[in-house]
Design a protein around this motif. Structure first.
Motif, PDB file in Angstrom:
ATOM      1  N   ARG A 304      25.894  20.427  96.022  1.00  0.00           N
ATOM      2  CA  ARG A 304      25.419  21.056  97.245  1.00  0.00           C
ATOM      3  C   ARG A 304      25.876  20.218  98.418  1.00  0.00           C
ATOM      4  O   ARG A 304      25.796  18.995  98.386  1.00  0.00           O
ATOM      5  CB  ARG A 304      23.886  21.164  97.266  1.00  0.00           C
ATOM      6  N   ILE A 305      26.375  20.876  99.452  1.00  0.00           N
ATOM      7  CA  ILE A 305      26.744  20.144 100.648  1.00  0.00           C
ATOM      8  C   ILE A 305      25.490  19.966 101.501  1.00  0.00           C
ATOM      9  O   ILE A 305      24.678  20.895 101.633  1.00  0.00           O
ATOM     10  CB  ILE A 305      27.864  20.860 101.427  1.00  0.00           C
ATOM     11  N   GLU A 306      25.312  18.768 102.045  1.00  0.00           N
ATOM     12  CA  GLU A 306      24.041  18.428 102.688  1.00  0.00           C
ATOM     13  C   GLU A 306      24.172  18.202 104.192  1.00  0.00           C
ATOM     14  O   GLU A 306      23.358  17.499 104.787  1.00  0.00           O
ATOM     15  CB  GLU A 306      23.461  17.184 102.012  1.00  0.00           C
ATOM     16  N   ILE A 307      25.161  18.832 104.820  1.00  0.00           N
ATOM     17  CA  ILE A 307      25.342  18.626 106.254  1.00  0.00           C
ATOM     18  C   ILE A 307      24.177  19.176 107.076  1.00  0.00           C
ATOM     19  O   ILE A 307      23.926  18.698 108.184  1.00  0.00           O
ATOM     20  CB  ILE A 307      26.670  19.237 106.743  1.00  0.00           C
ATOM     21  N   PHE A 308      23.479  20.182 106.546  1.00  0.00           N
ATOM     22  CA  PHE A 308      22.348  20.758 107.270  1.00  0.00           C
ATOM     23  C   PHE A 308      20.999  20.244 106.753  1.00  0.00           C
ATOM     24  O   PHE A 308      19.947  20.721 107.168  1.00  0.00           O
ATOM     25  CB  PHE A 308      22.378  22.285 107.191  1.00  0.00           C
ATOM     26  N   TRP A 316      22.457  12.928  98.273  1.00  0.00           N
ATOM     27  CA  TRP A 316      23.717  12.185  98.254  1.00  0.00           C
ATOM     28  C   TRP A 316      24.057  11.678  99.644  1.00  0.00           C
ATOM     29  O   TRP A 316      23.867  10.519  99.954  1.00  0.00           O
ATOM     30  CB  TRP A 316      24.838  13.082  97.693  1.00  0.00           C
ATOM     31  N   GLY A 317      24.573  12.553 100.506  1.00  0.00           N
ATOM     32  CA  GLY A 317      24.959  12.122 101.839  1.00  0.00           C
ATOM     33  C   GLY A 317      25.414  13.294 102.671  1.00  0.00           C
ATOM     34  O   GLY A 317      25.480  14.432 102.206  1.00  0.00           O
ATOM     35  N   TYR A 318      25.762  13.017 103.926  1.00  0.00           N
ATOM     36  CA  TYR A 318      26.125  14.069 104.878  1.00  0.00           C
ATOM     37  C   TYR A 318      27.334  14.876 104.395  1.00  0.00           C
ATOM     38  O   TYR A 318      27.313  16.097 104.381  1.00  0.00           O
ATOM     39  CB  TYR A 318      26.430  13.436 106.235  1.00  0.00           C
ATOM     40  N   TYR A 319      28.396  14.204 103.984  1.00  0.00           N
ATOM     41  CA  TYR A 319      29.625  14.889 103.591  1.00  0.00           C
ATOM     42  C   TYR A 319      30.203  14.143 102.400  1.00  0.00           C
ATOM     43  O   TYR A 319      30.910  13.142 102.548  1.00  0.00           O
ATOM     44  CB  TYR A 319      30.610  14.882 104.758  1.00  0.00           C
TER      45      TYR A 319
END
Length: 390
Positions: A304-308, A316-319
């Protein structure tokens, strides 16, 4: 007997169809890459490289960023529109994309607020100004957001431009520092493609067939999600009328799922090459990553991307970039480039469960980071965490 496709064979075929089996060398041909993939997603975020550039580079590491701009703005070999998100597509797709223009317009009309934006912008004469002045960006117009500012709030002139772009009444002429410039379709889309009149049924048939060809094996949901340009009912009707055959595909957790495949699936399985053993840093918006359900199903890789996601709630992290080695996702890495200072910083790296980070694997990562540095123009590598196998 229903054909059974082992998990290893399924991964091999899928990576081959998505351009990640061969070693990414040789002369760069981004036009051919986009044709083979069907589309490449655009995204403004630049941590290492913007998604569209990173995706093309992953398939051929001689690719350089100006090449895509040339295809869009000068060669008119691709056009920009909305699949599941803003994307570039081969110009040959344009005649089969009119159904998507109508589909997106109908959805916006149903919401009402786009129509309100058009009405409130009538005095700006957006289309008239573009007709008279040529390509214009949003900065050529000025309206304000009324009411509370929410995350996705846009001023009326931006919504009006979006409306006309989604509906195919305006086209992306070029981008400048990722800023979109709009123009009339007749000034952007070559006449042979713009004037080709394809019946709606043929458009739907083409879109479903082309999705299936790039998926190799799929559920009706997979076919729909590929372009996000055909409704569920249309996909089901196409599947019913098609010559697809039932198969069973083994998942990463050893389950067998019923799916569909073209009649010559066995030939495709026999000819699909074994993926290169090279370790690759993939973009979060890469076609192999984008459909998270298919990714988890085939590779057992939950991403999953976590930028939002608020920083305190991120797992994990932002990107964070997935790491693919051969036909297996072996880890993820959080890194960021400072192009002006010429450095690439690794904040954290994680190995997937059951993956041992050997000296050989660490060497592969170092090689990929060096290749990435040459692509984005950074010469210094900085580790904020312990380097693997250090």
């Amino acid at each position: 007997m229903v054909l059974r496709i082992s998990n290893r064979d399924a991964r091999r075929l899928w990576l081959s169809l998505q351009g990640l089996a061969a070693t990414p060398t040789g002369p760069a041909n981004p036009r051919d890459t986009i044709r083979k993939l069907g589309f490449v997603q655009l995204d403004s975020i630049q941590v290492l490289a913007r998604a569209h550039h990173h995706i093309l580079w992953s398939r051929n590491q001689n690719y350089r960023e100006p090449m895509l701009d040339t295809l869009l703005s000068k060669d008119r070999a691709v056009f920009e529109h909305f699949t599941h998100d803003a994307s570039v597509l081969p110009i040959e797709t344009y005649p089969y994309w009119r159904a998507q223009f109508s589909r997106r317009k109908a959805r916006m009309d149903a919401k009402g607020w786009y129509a309100d934006a058009m009405a409130s912008c009538a005095d700006l004469g957006i289309k008239e100004r573009i007709t008279a002045e040529g390509a214009l960006s949003t900065e050529a117009f000025d309206t304000k957001i009324e009411g509370p500012r929410e995350m996705w709030s846009r001023p009326p002139h931006k919504r009006a431009l979006d409306y006309m772009w989604y509906a195919g009444e305006l086209a992306t002429c070029y981008r400048q520092n990722f800023k979109k410039f709009y123009n009339l379709p007749e000034r952007v889309i070559p006449a042979p493609h713009r004037n080709q009149d394809v019946p709606i049924e043929e458009q739907i048939n083409w879109l479903c067939h082309q999705a299936m060809a790039r998926l190799g094996f799929a559920t009706p949901g997979d076919i729909k999600r590929f372009w996000e340009a055909v409704d569920t009912a249309d996909v089901r009707a196409w599947v019913t009328a098609s010559d697809l055959i039932p198969v069973e595909v083994q998942t990463a957790n050893q389950e067998w799922l019923p799916m569909l495949a073209p009649p010559d699936i066995e030939t495709h399985l026999q000819t699909a090459p074994v993926p290169t053993s090279r370790l690759r840093i993939l973009n979060p918006f890469d076609p192999v990553i984008r459909d998270r359900e298919r990714l988890s199903r085939l590779f057992g890789f939950d991403y999953r991307i976590e930028i939002f996601v608020p920083a305190a709630k991120r797992v994990w992290g932002y990107y964070v970039y997935p790491l693919l080695e051969g036909d297996r996702f072996v880890g993820r890495i959080e890194c960021k480039a400072d192009r002006k200072k010429g450095n690439l910083t690794i904040a954290q790296i994680w190995a997937e469960p059951g993956v041992r980070w050997t000296a050989a694997r660490a060497k592969k990562l170092d090689a990929e980071l060096a290749r990435m540095g040459r692509f984005i123009g950074t010469s210094e590598l900085r580790w904020q965490c312990a380097a693997p196998n250090a």
